[in-house]
Design a protein around this motif. Structure first.
Motif, PDB file in Angstrom:
ATOM      1  N   LEU A 108     -38.802 -72.191  -1.600  1.00 22.51           N
ATOM      2  CA  LEU A 108     -38.492 -72.476  -2.984  1.00 22.51           C
ATOM      3  C   LEU A 108     -39.474 -73.400  -3.681  1.00 22.51           C
ATOM      4  N   THR A 109     -40.339 -74.047  -2.949  1.00 20.85           N
ATOM      5  CA  THR A 109     -41.231 -74.995  -3.589  1.00 20.85           C
ATOM      6  C   THR A 109     -42.679 -74.523  -3.630  1.00 20.85           C
ATOM      7  N   HIS A 110     -42.935 -73.269  -3.326  1.00 18.63           N
ATOM      8  CA  HIS A 110     -44.299 -72.747  -3.397  1.00 18.63           C
ATOM      9  C   HIS A 110     -44.866 -72.955  -4.790  1.00 18.63           C
ATOM     10  N   ALA A 111     -46.063 -73.513  -4.856  1.00 20.65           N
ATOM     11  CA  ALA A 111     -46.729 -73.646  -6.152  1.00 20.65           C
ATOM     12  C   ALA A 111     -47.176 -72.266  -6.645  1.00 20.65           C
ATOM     13  N   ASP A 112     -47.591 -71.439  -5.709  1.00 20.62           N
ATOM     14  CA  ASP A 112     -48.009 -70.077  -6.047  1.00 20.62           C
ATOM     15  C   ASP A 112     -46.949 -69.107  -5.562  1.00 20.62           C
ATOM     16  N   PRO A 113     -46.553 -68.171  -6.400  1.00 21.48           N
ATOM     17  CA  PRO A 113     -45.524 -67.222  -5.981  1.00 21.48           C
ATOM     18  C   PRO A 113     -46.027 -66.310  -4.864  1.00 21.48           C
TER      19      PRO A 113
ATOM     20  N   ALA B  44     -44.150 -59.062  -6.936  1.00 24.75           N
ATOM     21  CA  ALA B  44     -43.809 -57.634  -6.993  1.00 24.75           C
ATOM     22  C   ALA B  44     -42.611 -57.383  -7.903  1.00 24.75           C
ATOM     23  N   ARG B  45     -41.828 -58.406  -8.165  1.00 28.50           N
ATOM     24  CA  ARG B  45     -40.626 -58.279  -8.998  1.00 28.50           C
ATOM     25  C   ARG B  45     -40.886 -58.543 -10.479  1.00 28.50           C
ATOM     26  N   TYR B  46     -42.089 -59.001 -10.830  1.00 28.45           N
ATOM     27  CA  TYR B  46     -42.371 -59.233 -12.244  1.00 28.45           C
ATOM     28  C   TYR B  46     -42.246 -57.917 -13.010  1.00 28.45           C
ATOM     29  N   SER B  47     -41.699 -57.983 -14.208  1.00 28.29           N
ATOM     30  CA  SER B  47     -41.541 -56.779 -15.021  1.00 28.29           C
ATOM     31  C   SER B  47     -42.884 -56.360 -15.623  1.00 28.29           C
TER      32      SER B  47
ATOM     33  N   ASN C 209     -39.760 -67.958 -10.927  1.00 25.92           N
ATOM     34  CA  ASN C 209     -40.064 -67.583  -9.548  1.00 25.92           C
ATOM     35  C   ASN C 209     -38.935 -67.932  -8.586  1.00 25.92           C
ATOM     36  N   MET C 210     -38.291 -69.056  -8.800  1.00 27.36           N
ATOM     37  CA  MET C 210     -37.158 -69.403  -7.942  1.00 27.36           C
ATOM     38  C   MET C 210     -35.979 -68.451  -8.180  1.00 27.36           C
ATOM     39  N   THR C 211     -35.827 -67.999  -9.398  1.00 33.08           N
ATOM     40  CA  THR C 211     -34.764 -67.047  -9.720  1.00 33.08           C
ATOM     41  C   THR C 211     -35.024 -65.716  -9.027  1.00 33.08           C
ATOM     42  N   ILE C 212     -36.259 -65.284  -9.016  1.00 30.27           N
ATOM     43  CA  ILE C 212     -36.605 -64.042  -8.313  1.00 30.27           C
ATOM     44  C   ILE C 212     -36.331 -64.197  -6.820  1.00 30.27           C
ATOM     45  N   ALA C 213     -36.736 -65.321  -6.244  1.00 32.82           N
ATOM     46  CA  ALA C 213     -36.495 -65.561  -4.818  1.00 32.82           C
ATOM     47  C   ALA C 213     -34.997 -65.541  -4.514  1.00 32.82           C
TER      48      ALA C 213
END
Length: 137
Positions: A18-23, A29-32, A124-128
């Motif tokens: 959850l704390t990755h600076a880079d996704p 892959a989940r970005y629209s 990014n945390m929401t996607i995770a």
């Protein structure tokens, strides 16, 4: 029981830290497509690029809707005690997400860019978390 579930979460999703600076690739892959278009608008059109925070704000709304949908789907198949456990886990996750993103905002943000940094973190945390919920049994 909740402590055991939290440990299981952390062990089962090392690529979704959850704390990755880079996704991670699992997250990007989940970005629209709309997000990709927004981010690269200036490159593709020769026009002024959209401010990153505008793109992040829009994508966060998309990803939050996906998270809510995944949460509702999981809740429909759980017993009442497991629903209560997941509600507790979800509330804990929201607090953790908010804390992590606030820290990131302070650490990386500046006067003009802080909104984008925080929104990117939330997104990014929401996607995770959506990925976690989709795998939740």
């Amino acid at each position: 029981m909740i402590k055991t579930m939290m440990i299981a979460l952390l062990l089962s999703a090392p690529s979704l830290t959850l704390t990755h600076a880079d996704p991670t690739p699992a997250i990007t892959a989940r970005y629209s497509q709309a997000y990709d278009d927004c981010i690269h608008h200036g490159e593709r059109t020769g026009e002024m690029a959209m401010p990153g925070y505008v793109c992040n704000e829009r994508e966060y709304a998309v990803q939050d809707a996906r998270l809510n949908q995944a949460y509702k789907m999981v809740m429909t198949r759980l017993t009442e005690p497991r629903k209560a456990e997941l509600r507790t886990l979800q509330r804990q996750w929201i607090g953790q997400r908010d804390m992590v993103c606030a820290r990131r905002e302070i650490a990386e943000g500046d006067v003009e860019g802080y909104v984008g940094v925080k929104l990117e973190c939330l997104m990014n945390m929401t996607i995770a978390r959506t990925i976690f919920l989709e795998r939740y049994r």
